[in-house]
Design an enzyme around this catalytic site. Structure first.
Site, mmCIF file in Angstrom:
data_model
loop_
_atom_site.group_PDB
_atom_site.id
_atom_site.type_symbol
_atom_site.label_atom_id
_atom_site.label_comp_id
_atom_site.label_asym_id
_atom_site.label_seq_id
_atom_site.Cartn_x
_atom_site.Cartn_y
_atom_site.Cartn_z
ATOM 1 N N CYS A 53 84.752 -18.129 135.477
ATOM 2 C CA CYS A 53 83.444 -18.827 134.500
ATOM 3 C C CYS A 53 83.482 -20.060 134.837
ATOM 4 C CB CYS A 53 83.589 -18.188 133.272
ATOM 5 S SG CYS A 53 83.697 -16.671 132.985
ATOM 6 N N THR A 54 84.538 -20.981 134.641
ATOM 7 C CA THR A 54 84.280 -22.523 134.703
ATOM 8 C C THR A 54 84.001 -22.925 136.056
ATOM 9 O OG1 THR A 54 86.253 -22.685 133.309
ATOM 10 C CG2 THR A 54 85.967 -24.478 134.628
#
Length: 164
Positions: A53-54
């Site tokens: 996600c990052t």
């Protein structure tokens, strides 16, 4: 359009929550109706601060100016709280809004499915043209960067710009 069937050719204005307020990481309220006339990227991420996600969010951050030049608004969406989204957005210097879909209303309306045998929230990206019509529905659970690449291709196509 029914549950799980929102995709290319469908229009945002057909969603029951089209005019409903969406809460951003800084507590502001916006709606899809307020964004009418702008292109839109909606990317669902499973959990703020996790590795993939990052990587995905930071790739959207790094390419944000390319979307802005095309008059495309980028919104990240997850079931995380506004506070969790705010901490993550600040840490990663994200220039776009993160929406808290804590009750999974949008996830359900758009049919974003779980992944990993149904155990984790899914990762899906939608791109809407300026009329609010979906021109891309893309799913790839493990390659966040591919979501940005595919979204940018679709955004360029939507405004008649050749890929670079």
């Amino acid at each position: 359009m029914g549950k799980g069937k929102f995709g290319e050719g469908d229009r945002l204005e057909t969603l029951p929550s089209y005019s409903s307020p969406l809460v951003t990481q800084d507590g502001k309220k916006i709606s899809f109706a307020q964004l009418k006339g702008k292109g839109l990227v909606l990317f669902w991420y499973p959990k703020a601060g996790t590795a993939v996600c990052t990587k995905e969010a930071c790739q959207f951050r790094d390419d944000y100016s390319k979307f802005a030049e095309l008059n495309i608004e980028v919104l990240g969406i997850s079931s995380d709280t506004p506070e969790a989204n705010a901490a993550w957005a600040q840490k990663e210097r994200l220039p776009f809004s993160l929406i808290s879909d804590h009750n999974n209303t949008l996830r359900t309306e758009l049919g974003v499915k779980n992944n990993l045998l149904g155990l984790a929230p899914g990762r899906q990206t939608f791109v809407m043209d300026t009329s609010g019509t979906c021109i891309l529905s893309y799913t790839n659970s493990l390659n966040g960067k591919a979501h940005v690449e595919e979204a940018l291709k679709a955004a360029r196509k939507a405004v008649g710009k050749p890929p670079s």
